[in-house]
Scaffold this active site. Structure first.
Site, mmCIF file in Angstrom:
data_model
loop_
_atom_site.group_PDB
_atom_site.id
_atom_site.type_symbol
_atom_site.label_atom_id
_atom_site.label_comp_id
_atom_site.label_asym_id
_atom_site.label_seq_id
_atom_site.Cartn_x
_atom_site.Cartn_y
_atom_site.Cartn_z
ATOM 1 N N SER A 228 -9.581 2.554 2.659
ATOM 2 C CA SER A 228 -8.552 3.044 1.359
ATOM 3 C C SER A 228 -8.064 1.931 0.814
ATOM 4 O O SER A 228 -7.372 2.894 0.153
ATOM 5 C CB SER A 228 -8.151 3.996 2.665
ATOM 6 O OG SER A 228 -6.785 3.294 3.025
ATOM 7 N N SER B 44 -9.848 -0.426 6.815
ATOM 8 C CA SER B 44 -9.572 -0.082 5.405
ATOM 9 C C SER B 44 -8.196 -1.342 5.018
ATOM 10 O O SER B 44 -8.197 -2.139 3.768
ATOM 11 C CB SER B 44 -7.787 1.162 5.795
ATOM 12 O OG SER B 44 -9.347 2.184 5.142
ATOM 13 N N LYS C 60 1.128 -1.360 -0.098
ATOM 14 C CA LYS C 60 0.160 0.114 -0.016
ATOM 15 C C LYS C 60 0.878 1.163 -0.332
ATOM 16 O O LYS C 60 1.641 1.251 1.085
ATOM 17 C CB LYS C 60 -0.694 0.076 1.593
ATOM 18 C CG LYS C 60 -1.825 1.577 0.906
ATOM 19 C CD LYS C 60 -2.898 0.754 2.737
ATOM 20 C CE LYS C 60 -3.859 1.824 2.515
ATOM 21 N NZ LYS C 60 -4.728 1.677 3.680
HETATM 22 N N1 GLN Z 1 -13.058 4.129 6.122
HETATM 23 C C1 GLN Z 1 -12.365 4.957 7.002
HETATM 24 C C2 GLN Z 1 -12.606 6.188 7.177
HETATM 25 O O1 GLN Z 1 -12.691 6.725 5.974
HETATM 26 C C3 GLN Z 1 -11.766 3.858 7.435
HETATM 27 C C4 GLN Z 1 -10.134 4.069 6.650
HETATM 28 C C5 GLN Z 1 -8.920 3.736 7.302
HETATM 29 O O2 GLN Z 1 -8.733 2.296 7.864
HETATM 30 N N2 GLN Z 1 -7.818 3.670 6.882
HETATM 31 O O3 GLN Z 1 -11.681 7.099 7.804
#
Ligand code: GLN
Length: 497
Positions: free
Chosen positions: A155, A179, A80
């Site tokens: 994400s 994410s 990532k």
């Molecule tokens: N979808 C969540 C957010 O937008 C979690 C994102 C993540 O875990 N990085 O914050």
């Protein structure tokens, strides 16, 4: 010979160790796969062809010299783009870091290299890991390999899509609110959020430091465990890193067994707002656990209802502070620096141009929540809710060994559907966020396809902090029983691209 891109990481490593395959051949097969399909999928932001082949050659040379190879030596991985990599661009999916080349490796990057894992490249993501669909990337969305018009989760959608399209057998994600697990659920892959502090955050570009946690992504539970052991462990460079041995996750994944285990179904996660097919597959998985000899009960965690609201105060608050470092002076983009403007103006104009709408929304929300006069009402209250959630978990883990729930309320939604509706987007993490707030461990693995749309459904397993091995023990048992009965959704049913 079988196609190396279809093998598990464990099989690949064994074939390389025995000499049946070379690491170079394995890497070339994956680079060819990327070449063939990634124009459609867009999982990668950067492919490091030369670096990957050099790493692979080094593995083959080691073997030729008779040196002992590590358990994942020569296995390709998709990283990532939020973990920094010396000499290789790191953008975090943001325009503000376009062209930035880090001067050193994150601890996680270094551990992968030391373990001879072959890093193929950097994967697409929502900007600074804020989002649930990868649509917030400044470099365009990633498609879900099951249906390219749908989101691959976020994400870490690039990492999950790389796995589901057989571009890499291993990937790395970060999980601040879901994410790793939510992308795993919607792509039919396995994703693990380790206990907070279990995997070093040194060199992981910070979004919300008290929640961020790197972790393994793979197509099987055992592969995730093998990767978990490579990346986990104390790091003196990260002050929140746990100084204790890593739970024996590989052994647990090899001995999947739930006989006599006490498993709690989270009462609050289900019912209204949940897709019928998701609940159907989840209930079947619970039934399977019962048949395998687990004692299943229902457990109420009443504060979980407030988790989403608390998260959307804490995460933006921390992000507003963390992202202050992108000031046009130290990293990446700088605009309007024409000699007539003050440093403050250049910073403001660069941030206006370099950050996308979701990141700006969160910086504003966080700045507001932290401002004097509002701090106690917003940030302070959210921290109190966080304590209540921790207590719910403590109470639950006094009665059961692990908790289970669906990972997400729905299967993968169409690209574009929620992008203008932040509240609808945030709901994707309803079931994953409590574990980030409490800092405990959780895993998502596939439990079939929803009958109404044929898309993957994820089963979430939640364990107490420092009991990550339980995730793998239960996950491996479910995976084996499920595959024996119904076949493996991704390995046997994934549509070809
Ligand atoms: N979808 C969540 C957010 O937008 C979690 C994102 C993540 O875990 N990085 O914050």
């Amino acid at each position: 010979m079988s196609d190396p891109t279809r093998l598990t990481a464990a099989e690949t490593a064994a074939k390389i160790a025995s000499g049946e395959l070379t690491a170079v051949a394995v890497t070339e097969a994956h680079l060819a796969r990327i070449e063939a399909v990634d124009e459609k999928v867009h999982a990668f932001l950067h492919v490091d062809r030369e670096g990957a082949l050099a790493q692979a050659r080094a593995v083959d040379e080691k073997r030729a010299r008779g040196e002992k190879l590590g358990p994942l030596a020569g296995v390709p991985l998709a990283l990532k783009d939020v973990f920094i990599t010396a000499g290789i661009p790191t953008t975090c999916g943001s325009k503000i870091l376009k062209g930035w080349i880090p001067p050193y490796d994150a601890t996680l990057t270094k551990r992968l290299k030391d373990a001879d894992v072959v890093i193929l490249g950097k994967t697409n993501m929502d900007e600074f890991a804020m989002g649930s669909s990868t649509e917030n990337s400044a470099y365009g969305p990633t498609g879900n390999p099951w249906d390219l018009t749908r989101i691959p989760g976020g994400s870490g959608g690039g990492s999950s899509a790389a796995l589901a399209s057989f571009q890499a057998p291993l990937a790395i994600g970060t999980d601040t609110g879901g994410s790793i697990r939510q992308p795993a659920a919607v792509t039919g892959t396995v994703g693990v959020k380790p206990t907070y502090g279990g995997v070093s955050r040194y060199g992981l570009v910070a979004f919300s430091s008290s929640l961020d946690q790197g972790g393994p992504c793979a197509r099987t539970v055992l592969d995730a465990a093998l990767l978990h052991e490579v990346i986990a462990g104390h790091d003196p460079l990260d002050s929140t890193s746990i100084e204790a041995p890593v739970p024996p996750v590989v052994a647990a994944a090899r001995n999947g067994d739930v006989k006599g285990m006490r498993i709690g179904v989270v009462k609050e996660f289900g019912g209204e707002g949940y897709q019928a097919g998701v609940m159907q597959r989840f209930n079947e998985a619970v039934e399977l656990l019962r048949e395998l000899g687990a004692e299943v009960t229902e457990i109420s965690c009443p504060s979980f209802d407030k988790a989403l609201a608390a998260y959307y105060l804490i995460a933006p608050s921390e992000c507003s502070s963390n992202l202050a470092r992108f000031d046009a002076m130290r990293y990446g983009l700088r605009v309007a620096d024409d000699g007539t403007r003050s440093a403050e103006e250049v910073t403001a104009l660069t941030r206006a141009e370099g950050f996308g709408p979701e990141v700006k929304r969160r910086i504003m929300l966080g700045t507001y929540a932290l401002s004097s006069g509002y701090y106690d009402a917003y940030y302070g209250s959210a921290q109190k809710v966080r304590t209540l959630i921790k207590r719910d978990f403590e109470r639950a883990f006094g009665q059961v060994d692990v908790l289970v729930s669906p990972t997400t309320p729905t299967t993968a939604f169409p690209i574009g559907e929620r992008v203008d509706d932040p509240m609808a987007m945030y709901l994707a993490d309803l079931c994953t966020i409590p574990s980030n707030l409490a800092g405990n461990a959780a895993l998502s693995l596939p439990c079939g396809l929803a009958p109404e749309d044929g898309l993957p459904v994820g089963l979430q397993i939640i364990a107490p902090a420092m009991a990550d091995d339980r995730l793998y023990q239960v996950g491996a048992a479910v995976e084996a029983a499920y595959t024996a009965r119904w076949g493996h959704p991704l390995l046997e049913e994934a549509p070809s691209l």
